[in-house]
Design a protein around this motif. Sequence first.
Motif, PDB file in Angstrom:
ATOM      1  N   ASP A 118      45.485  34.935  19.008  1.00 21.92           N
ATOM      2  CA  ASP A 118      45.882  33.745  19.756  1.00 21.92           C
ATOM      3  C   ASP A 118      45.796  34.147  21.225  1.00 21.92           C
ATOM      4  O   ASP A 118      46.661  34.845  21.746  1.00 21.92           O
ATOM      5  N   ARG A 119      44.729  33.755  21.880  1.00 20.28           N
ATOM      6  CA  ARG A 119      44.439  34.195  23.250  1.00 20.28           C
ATOM      7  C   ARG A 119      45.433  33.657  24.267  1.00 20.28           C
ATOM      8  O   ARG A 119      45.579  34.223  25.342  1.00 20.28           O
ATOM      9  N   GLU A 120      46.132  32.585  23.943  1.00 20.87           N
ATOM     10  CA  GLU A 120      47.113  32.010  24.872  1.00 20.87           C
ATOM     11  C   GLU A 120      48.448  32.754  24.825  1.00 20.87           C
ATOM     12  O   GLU A 120      49.111  32.893  25.848  1.00 20.87           O
ATOM     13  N   ARG A 121      48.846  33.230  23.637  1.00 24.91           N
ATOM     14  CA  ARG A 121      50.188  33.812  23.494  1.00 24.91           C
ATOM     15  C   ARG A 121      50.202  35.328  23.313  1.00 24.91           C
ATOM     16  O   ARG A 121      51.243  35.945  23.442  1.00 24.91           O
ATOM     17  N   SER A 122      49.067  35.932  23.033  1.00 25.42           N
ATOM     18  CA  SER A 122      48.999  37.396  22.897  1.00 25.42           C
ATOM     19  C   SER A 122      48.889  38.025  24.278  1.00 25.42           C
ATOM     20  O   SER A 122      48.440  37.389  25.230  1.00 25.42           O
ATOM     21  N   HIS A 138      50.790  43.046  22.669  1.00 28.35           N
ATOM     22  CA  HIS A 138      51.563  42.168  21.786  1.00 28.35           C
ATOM     23  C   HIS A 138      50.620  41.157  21.147  1.00 28.35           C
ATOM     24  O   HIS A 138      49.987  40.370  21.846  1.00 28.35           O
ATOM     25  N   VAL A 140      49.876  37.919  18.831  1.00 29.33           N
ATOM     26  CA  VAL A 140      50.321  36.698  18.167  1.00 29.33           C
ATOM     27  C   VAL A 140      49.104  36.206  17.395  1.00 29.33           C
ATOM     28  O   VAL A 140      48.027  36.011  17.968  1.00 29.33           O
ATOM     29  N   ASN A 184      52.330  41.170  12.941  1.00 24.01           N
ATOM     30  CA  ASN A 184      53.176  40.452  13.890  1.00 24.01           C
ATOM     31  C   ASN A 184      53.645  41.400  15.003  1.00 24.01           C
ATOM     32  O   ASN A 184      54.364  42.355  14.743  1.00 24.01           O
TER      33      ASN A 184
END
Length: 190
Positions: A118-122, A138, A140, A184
Amino acid sequence: MIQPRTLYAWDADRDRRLVCVAEAPFGDDGEALMLFNGMSLDPGVTINLELPRKGAVADFLYSPTLHLFVSERAVAVIRRANVPQMRTHPVVLRDRVGRALDDTYSWINVMPLVALLDRERSVFTEREYGGGIQSLSHLVVAEHTVPPDDLFLFRELNLAVFSEPLVRALAAIDVTGAVFEDLNGLTWPT
């Protein structure tokens, strides 16, 4: 709402008491083989691995390329799982002088390659000029991209990803040489 599945990244156990494969796989002619996880082509030749020293040979062999070189008993468990796009190729383990020691191992070539990040939240750093992920602090998972398969490849990191039921099935037979880390919040490289 779909409930997220627990997924695990596979890494080889680097316990120094286990045999590690330090050299590239090679054909019967001694030439190095280029094996790419997720490739649809059969290498067409026997895959040979040199075992560099004595030690306990694990079910999952450590290789710097993180290919899945696994024992016959681990392959049997994986075959019973939901892994529709898997090919196995025989591997011969050899000593330093080329004598065959064991021919019951396989390279498990898993497809598909799945874009899980998930490029927006990782939180991650990309290599300069493209070329993929340099580090990940991290992870996501983009849940909508997760296939129902029990084993597939994480495209961005070229890591094998195992489902929780498959990890449990492998643990039930006490496989050696494998470490499974919850995806995760994963950091990489480890």
